[in-house]
Design a protein around this motif. Structure first.
Motif, PDB file in Angstrom:
ATOM      1  N   ILE A  47       0.986  -0.943   0.131  1.00 22.41           N
ATOM      2  CA  ILE A  47       0.015  -0.030  -0.031  1.00 22.41           C
ATOM      3  C   ILE A  47       0.888   1.265  -0.122  1.00 22.41           C
ATOM      4  O   ILE A  47       1.816   1.363   0.852  1.00 22.41           O
ATOM      5  CB  ILE A  47      -1.000   0.205   1.180  1.00 22.41           C
ATOM      6  CG1 ILE A  47      -1.942  -1.047   1.165  1.00 22.41           C
ATOM      7  CG2 ILE A  47      -1.841   1.244   1.283  1.00 22.41           C
ATOM      8  CD1 ILE A  47      -2.948  -1.224   2.278  1.00 22.41           C
ATOM      9  N   SER A  48       0.459   2.168  -0.896  1.00 21.05           N
ATOM     10  CA  SER A  48       1.556   3.465  -0.908  1.00 21.05           C
ATOM     11  C   SER A  48       0.051   4.408  -1.119  1.00 21.05           C
ATOM     12  O   SER A  48      -0.496   4.702  -2.170  1.00 21.05           O
ATOM     13  CB  SER A  48       2.071   3.709  -2.142  1.00 21.05           C
ATOM     14  OG  SER A  48       2.702   4.939  -2.187  1.00 21.05           O
ATOM     15  N   ASP A  50      -3.226   5.828  -0.911  1.00 19.91           N
ATOM     16  CA  ASP A  50      -4.556   5.240  -0.880  1.00 19.91           C
ATOM     17  C   ASP A  50      -4.544   4.259  -2.052  1.00 19.91           C
ATOM     18  O   ASP A  50      -5.691   3.895  -2.515  1.00 19.91           O
ATOM     19  CB  ASP A  50      -5.536   6.397  -1.176  1.00 19.91           C
ATOM     20  CG  ASP A  50      -5.346   7.069  -2.571  1.00 19.91           C
ATOM     21  OD1 ASP A  50      -4.217   7.059  -3.248  1.00 19.91           O
ATOM     22  OD2 ASP A  50      -6.216   7.777  -3.012  1.00 19.91           O
ATOM     23  N   THR A  51      -3.265   3.903  -2.652  1.00 19.63           N
ATOM     24  CA  THR A  51      -3.301   2.828  -3.796  1.00 19.63           C
ATOM     25  C   THR A  51      -2.719   1.541  -3.082  1.00 19.63           C
ATOM     26  O   THR A  51      -1.668   1.412  -2.393  1.00 19.63           O
ATOM     27  CB  THR A  51      -2.424   3.239  -4.795  1.00 19.63           C
ATOM     28  OG1 THR A  51      -2.734   4.439  -5.311  1.00 19.63           O
ATOM     29  CG2 THR A  51      -2.434   2.461  -6.134  1.00 19.63           C
ATOM     30  N   TYR A  53      -1.302  -1.937  -4.301  1.00 20.95           N
ATOM     31  CA  TYR A  53      -0.607  -2.704  -5.442  1.00 20.95           C
ATOM     32  C   TYR A  53      -0.492  -4.161  -5.044  1.00 20.95           C
ATOM     33  O   TYR A  53      -0.086  -4.663  -3.919  1.00 20.95           O
ATOM     34  CB  TYR A  53       0.955  -2.247  -5.702  1.00 20.95           C
ATOM     35  CG  TYR A  53       0.912  -0.839  -6.110  1.00 20.95           C
ATOM     36  CD1 TYR A  53       0.456  -0.385  -7.542  1.00 20.95           C
ATOM     37  CD2 TYR A  53       1.092   0.141  -5.270  1.00 20.95           C
ATOM     38  CE1 TYR A  53       0.750   0.804  -8.098  1.00 20.95           C
ATOM     39  CE2 TYR A  53       1.264   1.520  -5.743  1.00 20.95           C
ATOM     40  CZ  TYR A  53       0.907   1.756  -7.121  1.00 20.95           C
ATOM     41  OH  TYR A  53       1.084   3.110  -7.556  1.00 20.95           O
ATOM     42  N   ARG A  68      -1.251  -5.381 -10.657  1.00 19.65           N
ATOM     43  CA  ARG A  68      -2.454  -4.584 -10.718  1.00 19.65           C
ATOM     44  C   ARG A  68      -2.410  -3.463  -9.554  1.00 19.65           C
ATOM     45  O   ARG A  68      -1.920  -3.891  -8.490  1.00 19.65           O
ATOM     46  CB  ARG A  68      -3.772  -5.363 -10.621  1.00 19.65           C
ATOM     47  CG  ARG A  68      -4.295  -5.855 -12.074  1.00 19.65           C
ATOM     48  CD  ARG A  68      -5.535  -5.977 -12.114  1.00 19.65           C
ATOM     49  NE  ARG A  68      -6.128  -6.213 -13.428  1.00 19.65           N
ATOM     50  CZ  ARG A  68      -7.336  -6.672 -13.901  1.00 19.65           C
ATOM     51  NH1 ARG A  68      -8.267  -7.153 -12.838  1.00 19.65           N
ATOM     52  NH2 ARG A  68      -7.642  -6.900 -15.021  1.00 19.65           N
ATOM     53  N   SER A  69      -3.148  -2.524  -9.726  1.00 21.82           N
ATOM     54  CA  SER A  69      -3.532  -1.650  -8.555  1.00 21.82           C
ATOM     55  C   SER A  69      -4.885  -1.422  -8.500  1.00 21.82           C
ATOM     56  O   SER A  69      -5.759  -1.389  -9.283  1.00 21.82           O
ATOM     57  CB  SER A  69      -2.783  -0.340  -9.054  1.00 21.82           C
ATOM     58  OG  SER A  69      -3.454   0.265  -9.860  1.00 21.82           O
ATOM     59  N   ALA A  70      -5.275  -0.949  -7.195  1.00 21.51           N
ATOM     60  CA  ALA A  70      -6.577  -0.739  -6.865  1.00 21.51           C
ATOM     61  C   ALA A  70      -6.516   0.675  -5.634  1.00 21.51           C
ATOM     62  O   ALA A  70      -5.734   0.949  -5.004  1.00 21.51           O
ATOM     63  CB  ALA A  70      -7.167  -1.896  -6.020  1.00 21.51           C
ATOM     64  N   VAL A  71      -7.504   1.645  -6.070  1.00 19.25           N
ATOM     65  CA  VAL A  71      -7.428   2.743  -4.985  1.00 19.25           C
ATOM     66  C   VAL A  71      -8.435   2.418  -4.116  1.00 19.25           C
ATOM     67  O   VAL A  71      -9.927   2.386  -4.253  1.00 19.25           O
ATOM     68  CB  VAL A  71      -7.806   3.922  -6.094  1.00 19.25           C
ATOM     69  CG1 VAL A  71      -8.277   5.383  -5.185  1.00 19.25           C
ATOM     70  CG2 VAL A  71      -6.825   4.075  -7.302  1.00 19.25           C
ATOM     71  N   ASP A  73     -11.098   3.888  -1.457  1.00 22.02           N
ATOM     72  CA  ASP A  73     -11.730   5.273  -1.215  1.00 22.02           C
ATOM     73  C   ASP A  73     -12.296   4.905   0.232  1.00 22.02           C
ATOM     74  O   ASP A  73     -13.192   4.430   0.617  1.00 22.02           O
ATOM     75  CB  ASP A  73     -13.076   5.467  -2.121  1.00 22.02           C
ATOM     76  CG  ASP A  73     -13.749   6.590  -1.739  1.00 22.02           C
ATOM     77  OD1 ASP A  73     -13.484   7.539  -0.889  1.00 22.02           O
ATOM     78  OD2 ASP A  73     -14.790   6.923  -2.449  1.00 22.02           O
ATOM     79  N   SER A  80     -11.832   0.629  -5.973  1.00 23.62           N
ATOM     80  CA  SER A  80     -11.611   0.586  -7.319  1.00 23.62           C
ATOM     81  C   SER A  80     -10.517  -0.028  -8.092  1.00 23.62           C
ATOM     82  O   SER A  80      -9.358   0.507  -7.930  1.00 23.62           O
ATOM     83  CB  SER A  80     -11.724   2.276  -7.734  1.00 23.62           C
ATOM     84  OG  SER A  80     -11.783   2.277  -9.247  1.00 23.62           O
ATOM     85  N   ARG A  82      -7.991  -1.140 -11.033  1.00 27.72           N
ATOM     86  CA  ARG A  82      -7.576  -0.509 -12.194  1.00 27.72           C
ATOM     87  C   ARG A  82      -7.256  -1.469 -13.120  1.00 27.72           C
ATOM     88  O   ARG A  82      -6.946  -2.879 -12.651  1.00 27.72           O
ATOM     89  CB  ARG A  82      -6.460   0.329 -11.932  1.00 27.72           C
ATOM     90  CG  ARG A  82      -6.766   1.676 -11.152  1.00 27.72           C
ATOM     91  CD  ARG A  82      -5.648   2.457 -10.965  1.00 27.72           C
ATOM     92  NE  ARG A  82      -6.081   3.802 -10.336  1.00 27.72           N
ATOM     93  CZ  ARG A  82      -5.419   4.677  -9.890  1.00 27.72           C
ATOM     94  NH1 ARG A  82      -3.854   4.514 -10.279  1.00 27.72           N
ATOM     95  NH2 ARG A  82      -5.768   5.780  -9.463  1.00 27.72           N
TER      96      ARG A  82
END
Length: 88
Positions: A47-48, A50-51, A53, A68-71, A73, A80, A82
């Motif tokens: 985690i970096s 709010d993302t 990986y 892959r990555s995910a944001v 919220d 979310s 990506r």
């Protein structure tokens, strides 16, 4: 004598751990964005900010790893996902 010392350390560690409080909380997140394929297992997550990986292998990927990555919220409890960033 060694047995006595070991027994005392064991009892002290059990006594101290009885007062320990968990520092994590569980939150259910709604998944949005791109769909994920059938995963075999996730090999790495970082985690970096709010993302999030993550590196994973698919059921039919023959050992190939995908990134892959995910944001995240935090306010709306959504994750979310990506599109795929790359593969090894």
């Amino acid at each position: 004598m060694k047995t006595l010392i070991f027994l005392m350390l064991l009892l002290m560690s059990v006594g101290c751990s009885a007062n320990a409080q968990p520092t994590s909380s569980v939150q259910t997140l709604e998944l949005t964005g791109d769909s994920l394929p059938t995963l075999r297992h996730i090999t790495d997550m970082k985690i970096s900010g709010d993302t999030l990986y993550f590196v994973y292998e698919t059921e039919d990927g023959f050992g190939q790893r995908f990134l892959r990555s995910a944001v995240i919220d935090y306010e709306n409890a959504k994750l979310s996902i990506r599109p795929e960033i790359g593969k090894r």
